[in-house]
Design an enzyme around this catalytic site. Structure first.
Site, PDB file in Angstrom:
ATOM      1  N   LYS A  42       0.848  -1.208   0.000  1.00 55.84           N
ATOM      2  CA  LYS A  42       0.000   0.000   0.000  1.00 55.84           C
ATOM      3  C   LYS A  42       0.875   1.246   0.000  1.00 55.84           C
ATOM      4  O   LYS A  42       2.062   1.183   0.380  1.00 55.84           O
ATOM      5  CB  LYS A  42      -0.927   0.042   1.218  1.00 55.84           C
ATOM      6  N   PRO A 125       9.548  -3.640  -0.747  1.00 51.29           N
ATOM      7  CA  PRO A 125      10.744  -3.246   0.006  1.00 51.29           C
ATOM      8  C   PRO A 125      10.550  -3.383   1.516  1.00 51.29           C
ATOM      9  O   PRO A 125       9.464  -3.127   2.031  1.00 51.29           O
ATOM     10  CB  PRO A 125      10.936  -1.771  -0.360  1.00 51.29           C
ATOM     11  N   GLY A 129       7.691   1.581   4.524  1.00 52.50           N
ATOM     12  CA  GLY A 129       6.446   2.339   4.714  1.00 52.50           C
ATOM     13  C   GLY A 129       5.366   1.882   3.756  1.00 52.50           C
ATOM     14  O   GLY A 129       4.380   2.573   3.514  1.00 52.50           O
ATOM     15  N   ALA A 131       3.940  -1.349   4.065  1.00 52.43           N
ATOM     16  CA  ALA A 131       3.201  -2.417   4.753  1.00 52.43           C
ATOM     17  C   ALA A 131       3.498  -3.821   4.229  1.00 52.43           C
ATOM     18  O   ALA A 131       2.610  -4.669   4.178  1.00 52.43           O
ATOM     19  CB  ALA A 131       1.691  -2.140   4.700  1.00 52.43           C
ATOM     20  N   GLY A 132       4.760  -4.068   3.881  1.00 63.06           N
ATOM     21  CA  GLY A 132       5.126  -5.386   3.346  1.00 63.06           C
ATOM     22  C   GLY A 132       4.845  -6.527   4.316  1.00 63.06           C
ATOM     23  O   GLY A 132       4.271  -7.546   3.939  1.00 63.06           O
ATOM     24  N   GLY A 133       5.232  -6.357   5.570  1.00 62.50           N
ATOM     25  CA  GLY A 133       5.000  -7.392   6.575  1.00 62.50           C
ATOM     26  C   GLY A 133       3.509  -7.606   6.806  1.00 62.50           C
ATOM     27  O   GLY A 133       3.027  -8.743   6.881  1.00 62.50           O
ATOM     28  N   SER A 134       2.765  -6.509   6.897  1.00 63.36           N
ATOM     29  CA  SER A 134       1.310  -6.599   7.111  1.00 63.36           C
ATOM     30  C   SER A 134       0.640  -7.299   5.936  1.00 63.36           C
ATOM     31  O   SER A 134      -0.318  -8.065   6.120  1.00 63.36           O
ATOM     32  CB  SER A 134       0.703  -5.206   7.281  1.00 63.36           C
ATOM     33  N   ASP A 167      -2.016  -2.358  10.292  1.00 61.09           N
ATOM     34  CA  ASP A 167      -2.256  -2.241   8.841  1.00 61.09           C
ATOM     35  C   ASP A 167      -2.845  -3.512   8.230  1.00 61.09           C
ATOM     36  O   ASP A 167      -3.196  -3.532   7.055  1.00 61.09           O
ATOM     37  CB  ASP A 167      -0.943  -1.940   8.101  1.00 61.09           C
TER      38      ASP A 167
HETATM   39  P1  ATP Z   1       4.654  -0.289   7.613  1.00 59.31           P
HETATM   40  O1  ATP Z   1       4.419   0.420   6.339  1.00 59.31           O
HETATM   41  O2  ATP Z   1       3.477  -1.157   8.037  1.00 59.31           O
HETATM   42  O3  ATP Z   1       5.201   0.558   8.713  1.00 59.31           O
HETATM   43  P2  ATP Z   1       7.175  -1.236   6.650  1.00 59.31           P
HETATM   44  O4  ATP Z   1       6.978  -1.453   5.188  1.00 59.31           O
HETATM   45  O5  ATP Z   1       7.833   0.058   7.041  1.00 59.31           O
HETATM   46  O6  ATP Z   1       5.772  -1.398   7.363  1.00 59.31           O
HETATM   47  P3  ATP Z   1       7.952  -3.939   6.957  1.00 59.31           P
HETATM   48  O7  ATP Z   1       8.920  -4.223   5.856  1.00 59.31           O
HETATM   49  O8  ATP Z   1       6.559  -4.386   6.791  1.00 59.31           O
HETATM   50  O9  ATP Z   1       8.019  -2.386   7.265  1.00 59.31           O
HETATM   51  O10 ATP Z   1       8.476  -4.562   8.333  1.00 59.31           O
HETATM   52  C1  ATP Z   1       9.739  -4.253   8.791  1.00 59.31           C
HETATM   53  C2  ATP Z   1      10.175  -5.089   9.993  1.00 59.31           C
HETATM   54  O11 ATP Z   1       9.315  -6.183  10.267  1.00 59.31           O
HETATM   55  C3  ATP Z   1      11.533  -5.671   9.726  1.00 59.31           C
HETATM   56  O12 ATP Z   1      12.311  -5.399  10.852  1.00 59.31           O
HETATM   57  C4  ATP Z   1      11.348  -7.173   9.557  1.00 59.31           C
HETATM   58  O13 ATP Z   1      12.397  -7.926  10.103  1.00 59.31           O
HETATM   59  C5  ATP Z   1      10.046  -7.433  10.289  1.00 59.31           C
HETATM   60  N1  ATP Z   1       9.246  -8.454   9.594  1.00 59.31           N
HETATM   61  C6  ATP Z   1       8.642  -9.504  10.158  1.00 59.31           C
HETATM   62  N2  ATP Z   1       7.969 -10.236   9.250  1.00 59.31           N
HETATM   63  C7  ATP Z   1       8.154  -9.643   8.056  1.00 59.31           C
HETATM   64  C8  ATP Z   1       7.716  -9.938   6.741  1.00 59.31           C
HETATM   65  N3  ATP Z   1       6.962 -11.003   6.461  1.00 59.31           N
HETATM   66  N4  ATP Z   1       8.068  -9.076   5.762  1.00 59.31           N
HETATM   67  C9  ATP Z   1       8.823  -7.983   6.053  1.00 59.31           C
HETATM   68  N5  ATP Z   1       9.272  -7.660   7.272  1.00 59.31           N
HETATM   69  C10 ATP Z   1       8.946  -8.482   8.279  1.00 59.31           C
END
Ligand code: ATP
Length: 324
Positions: A42, A125, A129, A131-134, A167
């Site tokens: 997202k 990535p 930011g 929401a890859g993990g979510s 998220d």
């Molecule tokens: P958001 O936009 O929700 O703040 P983000 O994109 O900034 O998320 P993500 O990449 O979703 O950040 O998550 C970052 C952290 O979560 C990392 O420290 C990673 O080790 C941990 N993590 C746990 N599971 C996952 C996963 N399936 N994919 C990515 N990161 C993960």
């Protein structure tokens, strides 16, 4: 049938900068009982922080938009336990991975005796930011709902998802939505026009928790006008929308990483209608009205930045298919 295993569309500029294990790809899985999922990223079209709660979470008001950049997840039933593997070497393969915790929660809630093997091919990535993990978490919840015939509707899935991450409910719903509360109270928005977005992820990551910890609500300057932005989306007024992009977290992340400001300016110079940092950053995107303009900018920026993605907005957060 859509080929959910296609990992790259020809209009995407995409260079992985992380260490990948080339021996592991989704091609290793080829069984009609497997479930193949695309979990989409997202971006924020707006982000406002309207309060701080007693539980340390913040109350938000933001417009979220699913985009055509996805992680690919394969679920395969195994005898017992939860196994997780991924093409990214330094990503946790145990309860440190939010997708693993999604499987654990479902197994516990439904008292499932058998297990699951989860393979995640990351394209979204990390710490961007977006929401890859979510998205992975949402993908595993929705996928296991099918694999184990649990019969949960989207509302039930979202309630489970909320306990794993703020998220996750949006990633399950997808499309365009106004998100309130901690991000879990969702009002869908009928967006009239698709948009081309050029997303650039700088080489550093940003910790979401760190950004929120540094935020002082009293110091917030410009806030988005979400009501107007919803009207612009519903009536397809993309130029107005692009002029109204505001993310209050830029005030925290940009002083830590001034490159973000420069990147926003570069996108504007390269013809974008407006540019914004997504979530807590550091990914920045520009909105383009047509593919040709976005493509020219993508060519120029991919000479300088490694992670440049030319992607379209989309109406769903998850795609699921049996097979593979
Ligand atoms: P958001 O936009 O929700 O703040 P983000 O994109 O900034 O998320 P993500 O990449 O979703 O950040 O998550 C970052 C952290 O979560 C990392 O420290 C990673 O080790 C941990 N993590 C746990 N599971 C996952 C996963 N399936 N994919 C990515 N990161 C993960």
């Amino acid at each position: 049938m859509v080929d959910l295993l296609t990992t790259q569309l020809d209009y995407r500029y995409y260079h992985q900068n992380w260490t990948t294990d080339k021996t592991k790809t989704t091609k290793d899985f080829n069984d009609m009982d497997n479930i193949c999922i695309r979990a989409y990223a997202k971006v924020n079209l707006t982000l406002d922080v309207v309060g701080k709660r007693a539980d340390d979470y913040h109350d938000l008001e933001m417009i979220m938009q699913s985009v055509d950049l996805w992680d690919q997840i394969i679920l395969r039933e195994i005898h017992s336990g939860i196994e997780l593997d991924t093409n990214i070497e330094d990503l946790p393969r145990d309860e440190g991975n939010i997708a693993w915790r999604a499987a654990q929660l479902i197994k516990k809630e439904f008292d499932i005796a058998t297990g699951v093997h989860i393979f995640i091919q990351k394209n979204i990535p990390l710490e961007g930011g977006m929401a890859g993990g979510s998205a992975d978490c949402a993908g595993v919840l929705a996928g296991l709902n099918q694999l184990w015939n649990l019969g949960m509707d989207e509302k039930e899935l979202r309630a489970l998802g909320k306990s794993l991450g703020a998220d996750v409910p949006f990633c399950l719903m997808g499309g365009t939505a106004l998100a309130q509360g901690i991000g879990d109270i969702l009002t869908p928005i009928e967006s009239k026009e698709d948009m081309w977005l050029l997303v650039v992820k700088p080489q550093f990551g940003v910790s979401t928790r760190d950004v929120y910890n540094r935020l002082n609500l009293k110091n917030i300057g410009k806030r988005p006008d979400n009501k107007r932005m919803v009207e612009y989306l519903e009536s397809g007024r993309i130029e107005d929308l692009a002029r109204g992009l505001v993310n209050v977290l830029e005030e925290i992340t940009i002083p830590m990483h001034p490159e973000i400001s420069q990147l926003k300016a570069e996108l504007i110079e390269l013809g974008s209608l407006g540019s914004l940092m997504s979530g807590s950053g550091p990914s920045v995107y520009g909105i383009y009205k047509d593919h040709a303009a976005a493509n020219r900018a993508a060519k120029a920026l991919s000479k300088k930045y490694k992670q440049v993605y030319l992607i379209k907005t989309r109406e769903k957060g998850i795609d699921i298919e049996f097979g593979y």
